[in-house]
Design an enzyme around this catalytic site. Structure first.
Site, mmCIF file in Angstrom:
data_model
loop_
_atom_site.group_PDB
_atom_site.id
_atom_site.type_symbol
_atom_site.label_atom_id
_atom_site.label_comp_id
_atom_site.label_asym_id
_atom_site.label_seq_id
_atom_site.Cartn_x
_atom_site.Cartn_y
_atom_site.Cartn_z
ATOM 1 N N ASP A 72 56.830 46.102 51.010
ATOM 2 C CA ASP A 72 56.111 46.969 51.259
ATOM 3 C C ASP A 72 54.736 47.721 49.877
ATOM 4 O O ASP A 72 55.709 47.410 48.789
ATOM 5 C CB ASP A 72 56.585 48.925 51.981
ATOM 6 C CG ASP A 72 57.574 49.457 50.778
ATOM 7 O OD1 ASP A 72 58.399 48.300 50.460
ATOM 8 O OD2 ASP A 72 57.515 50.474 51.087
ATOM 9 N N GLU A 138 60.932 50.644 50.783
ATOM 10 C CA GLU A 138 61.106 51.795 49.361
ATOM 11 C C GLU A 138 59.610 53.171 49.242
ATOM 12 O O GLU A 138 60.116 54.014 48.312
ATOM 13 C CB GLU A 138 60.834 50.882 48.122
ATOM 14 C CG GLU A 138 62.106 51.086 47.381
ATOM 15 C CD GLU A 138 61.614 51.926 46.195
ATOM 16 O OE1 GLU A 138 61.857 52.695 45.816
ATOM 17 O OE2 GLU A 138 60.083 52.219 46.140
#
Ligand code: ZN
Length: 380
Positions: A72, A138
């Site tokens: 991400d 994250e």
């Protein structure tokens, strides 16, 4: 050979703004499966909070080396300000531009390419395993990501012997720093209380303001420690002092101090909270302290594992990385509870910015470094 630059570009084309994936992990799983890795897609969470995760492993025995990273990315901001667009990976003068080039699709691609190169040269490891723990959570709240994958790994016999997080750890050049720990973070708010009243009748009130000021000064002045070989001193920063009193003739009832403590491995959060109570209670009878520990501090003692990573870095870059604990938190805070973990990855000078980029040469060298780490570690 799987080209790290092509993989990075393919990943950047997936607009995987946290917690979206947009095909990034599927793409990675396809590459790894082709090379013989067993891939597990591990989405956790429901609805809007659903986060994609990927665990891929080759080899069945130890020693087991695990790479941890995320696919991400943070939002691009104003897309029109990007020279080539955030999800349109362009190379200009040896520099690859795009969201995630450094944080950290370039790193994920480098480890995947390095691991696949190792497997292509040596076959699947007979004595040892290589794995990748890839999360899509994250940059977000980090609830349904690495922490949950680790629980799953624990239940299914996949806990590694050593781990490396590929977050961008280098400030200027590849080989600057190898992170072997991180400070912890404790966010706090203390309310210092008194009794409200009229400024003209102070004997009927109890003004908490002088105590609030003394508590603020005492917190700010307190020397928690002087640091140690790998950590700077524990530091407390006041971020806000609030009374919220709109009047000029009312003694307020209470006031609050917001502060954050970044702490080294001399302290744990319970010890800090006890110390805070001691400081505050010495100055004010009536108060309430609320604390939230965002991350524990940890140190992976320099030794066999950090030596392997350090020598691979030095071999390829000619630079011996400084062992460091600087910077904000990363998912290493979860991994440290299961295995020794270090962090080494791309250059961090453009991360989270418009026109995030990475040098093509650095990503290529990083690939060779990761491949060499695998080689050195599995040869032990
Ligand atoms: Zn990152």
């Amino acid at each position: 050979m799987n080209d790290v630059i092509k993989i990075t570009q393919d990943l950047i084309r997936c607009p995987s703004v946290t917690p979206k994936d947009e095909g990034a992990q599927e793409l990675l799983a396809a590459l790894l499966s082709d090379a013989g890795f067993e891939c597990h897609h591990l989405p956790f969470g429901e609805g809007e909070e659903r986060v994609p995760n990927l665990f891929a492993r080759i080899g069945a025995s130890g020693p087991h080396i695990c790479y941890a990273g995320h696919t991400d990315v943070v939002p691009p901001g104003d897309e029109s300000k990007w020279t080539y667009g955030p999800f349109n990976p362009e190379i200009k003068d040896g520099i690859l531009y795009g969201r995630g080039a450094s944080d950290m699709k370039g790193s994920v691609a480098a480890f995947a390419a390095g691991a696949i190169a190792h497997v292509n040269k040596n076959g699947a490891p007979e004595n040892g395993s290589i794995s990748l723990l890839i999360t899509g959570d994250e940059e977000g709240v980090a609830i349904n990501g690495t922490a949950k994958v680790l629980e799953w790994m624990d239940e299914n016999g996949h806990i590694p012997d050593v781990s490396i997080v590929g977050e961008p750890s280098n400030p200027d050049q590849l080989g600057d720093e190898l992170k072997i720990g991180r400070r912890g973070s404790l966010t706090c708010v203390v309310e210092v209380r008194g009794r409200q009243g009229h400024v003209a009748y102070p004997e009927r009130a109890d003004n908490p303001m002088p105590r609030l000021a003394r508590v603020a000064a005492a917190l700010s002045d307190y020397e928690f420690d002087t640091g140690n070989a790998y950590f700077p001193p524990t530091n407390l920063e006041i971020t806000s002092i609030d009374v919220g009193n709109p009047t000029e003739n009312v003694i307020p009832n209470a006031g609050t101090i917001h502060f954050n403590i970044r702490f080294n491995d001399i302290w744990d959060s319970d010890g800090l909270v006890a110390k805070l109570h001691e400081i505050i209670a010495g100055l004010s009878d009536d108060y309430q302290l609320d604390t939230r520990c965002g991350a524990v501090s940890f140190l992976t003692q320099p030794g066999a594992w950090s030596d392997v990573v350090s020598s691979a870095v030095e071999e390829i870059t000619g630079r011996k990385p400084e062992l460091s604990t600087k910077g904000g938190t990363s998912d290493a805070r979860f991994i440290q509870a299961y295995s020794p973990v270090v962090e080494f990855g791309p250059i961090n000078n453009s991360i989270h910015q418009i026109d995030e980029h990475a040098k093509v040469e650095d990503l290529e060298n990083l690939t060779v470094i990761y491949e060499r780490i695998i080689e050195l570690y599995l040869a032990q």
